[in-house]
Design a protein around this motif. Structure first.
Motif, short mmCIF file in Angstrom:
data_model
loop_
_atom_site.label_atom_id
_atom_site.label_comp_id
_atom_site.label_asym_id
_atom_site.label_seq_id
_atom_site.Cartn_x
_atom_site.Cartn_y
_atom_site.Cartn_z
N VAL A 8 -36.58 71.80 -0.63
CA VAL A 8 -36.79 72.72 -1.74
C VAL A 8 -35.67 72.17 -2.89
N THR A 9 -34.68 71.93 -2.43
CA THR A 9 -33.41 71.36 -3.58
C THR A 9 -34.04 70.08 -4.16
N ALA A 10 -34.68 69.07 -3.68
CA ALA A 10 -35.36 67.94 -4.23
C ALA A 10 -36.35 68.35 -5.05
N HIS A 11 -37.00 69.36 -4.98
CA HIS A 11 -38.15 69.72 -5.85
C HIS A 11 -37.73 70.63 -7.03
N PHE A 12 -36.79 71.58 -6.56
CA PHE A 12 -36.00 72.35 -7.63
C PHE A 12 -35.49 71.58 -8.71
N GLY A 13 -34.72 70.58 -8.14
CA GLY A 13 -33.59 69.78 -9.10
C GLY A 13 -34.15 69.02 -9.82
N LYS A 14 -35.70 68.79 -9.84
CA LYS A 14 -36.44 68.03 -10.84
C LYS A 14 -36.53 68.82 -12.18
N ALA A 15 -36.17 69.96 -12.17
CA ALA A 15 -36.33 70.85 -13.55
C ALA A 15 -34.93 70.66 -14.09
N LEU A 16 -34.08 70.23 -13.62
CA LEU A 16 -32.45 70.18 -14.27
C LEU A 16 -32.59 69.57 -15.40
N GLU A 17 -33.33 68.31 -15.64
CA GLU A 17 -33.16 67.44 -16.98
C GLU A 17 -33.96 68.36 -18.20
N GLU A 18 -34.85 69.36 -17.96
CA GLU A 18 -35.76 70.17 -18.87
C GLU A 18 -34.80 71.15 -19.32
N CYS A 19 -33.78 71.39 -18.47
CA CYS A 19 -32.67 72.53 -18.70
C CYS A 19 -31.53 72.28 -19.45
N ARG A 20 -31.20 71.09 -19.39
CA ARG A 20 -30.04 70.69 -19.95
C ARG A 20 -29.54 71.26 -21.25
N GLU A 21 -30.37 71.06 -22.21
CA GLU A 21 -30.18 71.27 -23.57
C GLU A 21 -29.94 72.87 -23.66
N GLU A 22 -30.87 73.69 -23.08
CA GLU A 22 -30.77 75.21 -23.53
C GLU A 22 -29.66 75.88 -22.60
N SER A 23 -29.21 75.02 -21.58
CA SER A 23 -28.21 75.71 -20.61
C SER A 23 -26.86 75.09 -21.20
N GLY A 24 -26.62 73.98 -21.82
CA GLY A 24 -25.53 73.18 -22.18
C GLY A 24 -24.93 72.51 -20.89
N LEU A 25 -25.35 72.45 -19.86
CA LEU A 25 -24.62 71.87 -18.85
C LEU A 25 -24.81 70.38 -18.93
#
Ligand code: BOM
Length: 141
Positions: A8-25
């Motif tokens: 679950v973590t490996a799959h869910f984690g794939k979305a992180l790069e798409e979310c970096r900009e808007e989250s500021g992480l």
């Protein structure tokens, strides 16, 4: 189980790069999502909460109020090998954590609290994966 959680973590984690900009992480705070489960990673940054909201929305795992969508989360976990042995437990753990922070009005701040609570409780329940277990299945996704 921890094995299912690694998928679950490996799959869910794939979305992180798409979310970096808007989250500021920034990568300085979190380089890869697998570190969520690392012993020495502290779940404290508001930006991580914003990122989890963004990532969850990619898979329709949250409602409009930034709380877990129970049915969609259950279905999502069941898409992974042996997911049916983890889904109800995971939904229960997350919901129990949500209830503890329900009075927080800032969605990102609240979600990071819920996520930290979930990590602690998943460890107690023995369903938290090791980072090496996540690495072993990352190539599948
Ligand atoms: O009210 C907030 C509901 C969302 C909380 C999500 C907590 C868990 C997020 C971080 C953990 C990731 C591990 C696997 C993927 C879960 C979808």
């Amino acid at each position: 189980t921890a094995e299912v959680m690694s998928h679950v973590t490996a799959h869910f984690g794939k979305a992180l790069e798409e979310c970096r900009e808007e989250s500021g992480l920034s990568p300085e705070i979190m380089e890869e999502f697998k570190h969520f489960w690392s012993e020495n990673f502290e779940i404290v940054h508001r930006e991580l909460g914003c990122a989890i909201i963004c990532m969850s929305n990619k898979f329709s795992l949250m409602q409009d109020d930034a709380r877990m969508h129970h049915v969609n989360m259950d279905d999502y976990i069941k898409t992974f090998p042996n997911g049916e042995v983890l889904s109800a437990k995971m939904v229960d753990l997350i919901h129990n954590c949500e209830k503890q922070y329900d009075d927080m009005t800032d969605d990102c701040e609240r979600v990071v609290k819920v996520a930290a609570c979930f990590k602690t409780d998943a460890k107690k329940e023995g369903i938290a994966p090791e980072v090496t277990m996540i690495e072993a299945v990352m190539e599948k996704y």
